[in-house]
Scaffold this active site. Structure first.
Site, PDB file in Angstrom:
ATOM      1  N   PRO A 321       0.842  -1.256  -0.055  1.00 12.86           N
ATOM      2  CA  PRO A 321       0.063  -0.091   0.140  1.00 12.86           C
ATOM      3  C   PRO A 321       0.774   1.056  -0.106  1.00 12.86           C
ATOM      4  O   PRO A 321       1.864   1.303   0.821  1.00 12.86           O
ATOM      5  CB  PRO A 321      -0.713  -0.054   1.241  1.00 12.86           C
ATOM      6  CG  PRO A 321      -0.018  -1.083   2.252  1.00 12.86           C
ATOM      7  CD  PRO A 321       0.893  -1.753   1.427  1.00 12.86           C
ATOM      8  N   ARG A 360      -3.107  15.523 -10.401  1.00 13.34           N
ATOM      9  CA  ARG A 360      -4.068  14.385 -10.328  1.00 13.34           C
ATOM     10  C   ARG A 360      -5.502  14.607 -11.027  1.00 13.34           C
ATOM     11  O   ARG A 360      -6.154  13.912 -11.528  1.00 13.34           O
ATOM     12  CB  ARG A 360      -4.247  13.664  -9.083  1.00 13.34           C
ATOM     13  CG  ARG A 360      -2.897  12.904  -8.467  1.00 13.34           C
ATOM     14  CD  ARG A 360      -2.948  11.918  -7.352  1.00 13.34           C
ATOM     15  NE  ARG A 360      -3.701  10.967  -7.657  1.00 13.34           N
ATOM     16  CZ  ARG A 360      -5.017  10.757  -7.453  1.00 13.34           C
ATOM     17  NH1 ARG A 360      -5.943  11.641  -6.997  1.00 13.34           N
ATOM     18  NH2 ARG A 360      -5.517   9.592  -7.868  1.00 13.34           N
ATOM     19  N   CYS A 391      -0.239  28.436 -16.708  1.00 14.43           N
ATOM     20  CA  CYS A 391      -0.811  29.029 -17.889  1.00 14.43           C
ATOM     21  C   CYS A 391      -1.531  27.759 -18.682  1.00 14.43           C
ATOM     22  O   CYS A 391      -0.743  27.304 -19.632  1.00 14.43           O
ATOM     23  CB  CYS A 391       0.571  29.369 -18.810  1.00 14.43           C
ATOM     24  SG  CYS A 391       1.028  30.980 -18.043  1.00 14.43           S
TER      25      CYS A 391
HETATM   26  C1  PLP Z   1       3.890  -2.460  -8.231  1.00 11.59           C
HETATM   27  C2  PLP Z   1       3.106  -1.538  -7.505  1.00 11.59           C
HETATM   28  N1  PLP Z   1       2.847  -1.796  -6.184  1.00 11.59           N
HETATM   29  C3  PLP Z   1       2.452  -1.086  -5.317  1.00 11.59           C
HETATM   30  C4  PLP Z   1       1.828   0.248  -5.903  1.00 11.59           C
HETATM   31  C5  PLP Z   1       1.048   1.314  -4.857  1.00 11.59           C
HETATM   32  O1  PLP Z   1      -0.310   1.578  -5.332  1.00 11.59           O
HETATM   33  P1  PLP Z   1      -1.123   2.508  -4.190  1.00 11.59           P
HETATM   34  O2  PLP Z   1      -0.461   3.836  -3.854  1.00 11.59           O
HETATM   35  O3  PLP Z   1      -2.400   2.765  -4.997  1.00 11.59           O
HETATM   36  O4  PLP Z   1      -1.491   1.499  -2.884  1.00 11.59           O
HETATM   37  C6  PLP Z   1       1.842   0.645  -7.155  1.00 11.59           C
HETATM   38  C7  PLP Z   1       1.092   1.649  -7.711  1.00 11.59           C
HETATM   39  O5  PLP Z   1      -0.012   1.847  -8.197  1.00 11.59           O
HETATM   40  C8  PLP Z   1       2.513  -0.378  -7.977  1.00 11.59           C
HETATM   41  O6  PLP Z   1       2.643  -0.116  -9.197  1.00 11.59           O
HETATM   42  N1  LYS Z   2      -0.028   8.117  -9.626  1.00  8.96           N
HETATM   43  C1  LYS Z   2      -1.271   7.480  -9.661  1.00  8.96           C
HETATM   44  C2  LYS Z   2      -1.350   5.923  -9.280  1.00  8.96           C
HETATM   45  C3  LYS Z   2      -0.202   5.211  -9.880  1.00  8.96           C
HETATM   46  C4  LYS Z   2       0.486   4.726  -9.001  1.00  8.96           C
HETATM   47  C5  LYS Z   2       1.692   3.778  -9.422  1.00  8.96           C
HETATM   48  N2  LYS Z   2       1.497   2.729  -9.857  1.00  8.96           N
HETATM   49  C6  LYS Z   2      -2.245   8.266  -8.821  1.00  8.96           C
HETATM   50  O1  LYS Z   2      -2.060   9.428  -8.521  1.00  8.96           O
HETATM   51  O2  LYS Z   2      -3.445   7.959  -8.510  1.00  8.96           O
END
Ligand code: PLP
Ligand code: LYS
Length: 463
Positions: A321, A360, A391
């Site tokens: 997570p 985001r 901008c």
């Molecule tokens: C391989 C992997 N593990 C864990 C995560 C962490 O995901 P989240 O921040 O949604 O728990 C991500 C991002 O989505 C990921 O690509």
């Molecule tokens: N960066 C993304 C999620 C991708 C996480 C990495 N696999 C977000 O803001 O929701």
């Protein structure tokens, strides 16, 4: 990402535009504990505080925009995940959500492991003293240099993502006289219910090796033959900001099926499975996330059941997570610069940050909430769009938000649940200076990532 359009609201009520909003909240001054971290509250004078320090003082001392991170909330979330999964499972915090040396130290102290996905994240983890064996390295295109550094450091696992990488990691490990523990990342063919850009388990995308069609089984075959690799498990990450446990259950079931096939074909029981991250958090009051203990129980049940059916010993489970730990722990504090009413449309409230500190909304059409935090107001609710100073007309922080109709320049607004994927995805667009991250706890505030300066920008620009 929740949205619904109920054209209700006292201001502009007859002409409310299409949008993501629900009816205005009954009390605009109330702070919904689902979207704010634990120590956030509003004092009798109307000013909101976190960790015992009010936002006016934080703004004076550290400036705006800034990320204010509730350290005790972060630590509590770490403990909740660790306790929910217990001693026979591992929680790897996903550093991509937000990583700094302080974060690494807190993770270490709270007994979590760390997932990194680049040389930079690995360097931060090692610099802050995370034991290498508690680090996992991810990525769909790790460089030779990144792999070499990880193997040299002795990381606990590298998650293999392609056929080329299987050979690459094996060669590097052999050259260094090591046997590297690895997992293979598979795509299980689940359509996760989230934004297309953050779903990762359907087959048509860049991550992992597909179970369907036998690529994953072939990867296992190849990895088992190489002396430089110790294949310890299978990894699946289905996407991000997911609320529905069904996708995780299908994923767990399919990963266990692969373990059974591996046992049947090779006579080997792989001892680990990693079910990735992706658990959703509340960005608005519409979102209803799961508690870590519910998630842990559901995953453990399904893995135990499937293993029993397949006659396999239950492997060690791990999860990754990121958002669910750090996301709810921070808010972004902005100062209002201008308020522009477009008659019959909406009111644009411009703040002193924007898409450079929160991409985001523009990238995923994400929903956020916002509150006036430097004072209370008894003014009627007004539908606003909170925008940044870049901008770009897509420079939107909160697409549709009700704020008191007397919101004015100089007011402080806070956007909660910005701890994940905001500072870590921040940019210098328009030569914006990326905001600091300030940890606040027990009446003390400490910068853990400082604000960028114009000198920083000019130092990179070597003329
Ligand atoms: C391989 C992997 N593990 C864990 C995560 C962490 O995901 P989240 O921040 O949604 O728990 C991500 C991002 O989505 C990921 O690509
Ligand atoms: N960066 C993304 C999620 C991708 C996480 C990495 N696999 C977000 O803001 O929701």
């Amino acid at each position: 990402m929740s949205r619904s359009a109920h054209p209700a609201g006292p201001r502009h009520a007859d002409v409310l535009p299409e949008g993501h909003y629900t009816a205005p909240p009954a009390d605009l001054n109330a702070l919904d504990p689902r979207v704010w971290s634990r120590t956030v509250s509003r004092a009798a004078d109307g000013v909101v505080s976190v960790g015992g320090i009010d936002v006016k003082r934080l703004a004076d001392e550290f400036g705006t925009p800034g990320f204010f991170l509730d350290e005790s909330d972060f630590r509590e979330r770490c403990r909740a995940w660790r306790d929910a999964f217990g001693e026979d499972a591992d929680v790897f915090y996903a550093g991509k959500a937000f990583l700094s040396r302080a974060i690494v130290r807190w993770l270490h102290e709270e007994g979590l492991n760390l997932d990194v996905c680049s040389g930079g994240e690995l360097a931060t983890a090692l610099a802050a003293g995370m034991p290498a064996e508690r680090i996992a390295l991810h990525g769909n295109n790790k460089s030779t240099e990144e792999i070499t550094r990880a193997v040299e450091a002795g990381v606990g696992r590298i998650v293999l993502d392609s056929f080329q990488e299987i050979v690459r990691v094996a060669h590097i490990a052999e050259r260094l006289g090591k046997r590297q523990r690895v997992q293979i990342r598979v795509t299980v063919g689940v359509e996760a219910h989230t934004h297309e850009f953050i779903a990762t388990a359907h087959e048509d995308q860049k991550f992992g090796l597909a179970l369907a069609g036998g690529q994953a089984a072939e990867a296992v075959r190849r990895a088992l033959k190489l002396d430089g690799l110790e294949l310890v498990g299978i990894h699946s990450h289905i996407g991000s900001q997911i609320f529905d446990m069904a996708g995780f259950e299908v994923s767990a079931r399919r990963v266990v099926q692969l373990l059974a096939e591996v046992r049947d074909e090779h006579g080997v029981e792989l001892p680990e499975i990693d079910l990735g991250g992706g658990l959703g958090i509340a960005y608005t009051s519409e979102d209803d996330p799961r508690e870590p203990r519910e998630i842990a129980a559901a995953l453990r049940d399904i893995v135990t059941r499937e293993c029993a059916a397949a006659g396999l010993a239950v492997p060690r489970i791990s999860v990754e997570p990121g958002r669910a730990i750090v996301g709810p722990t921070a808010f972004t504090l902005y100062e209002v610069g201008t308020v522009k009413e477009l008659p019959g449309l909406r009111t644009y409230v411009s703040v002193d940050g924007g898409m450079s500190d929160n991409i985001r909304t523009a990238l995923y059409d994400a929903d956020y909430s916002v509150a006036l935090v430097s004072r209370t107001s008894t003014a009627e609710p007004m539908l606003t769009r909170v925008v940044g100073k870049h901008c770009e007309s897509g420079d939107i922080v909160v697409r549709d938000a009700f704020l008191p109709a007397d919101v004015a320049p100089g007011d402080l607004l806070a956007v909660p649940a910005t701890g994940a994927y905001c500072r870590s995805m921040a940019s210098n667009y328009n030569h914006a200076l990326r905001p600091p991250v300030v940890a606040v706890t027990d009446g003390e505030a400490r910068v853990i990532v400082r604000r960028e300066t114009e000198e920083d920008l000019l130092r990179l620009d070597v003329g």
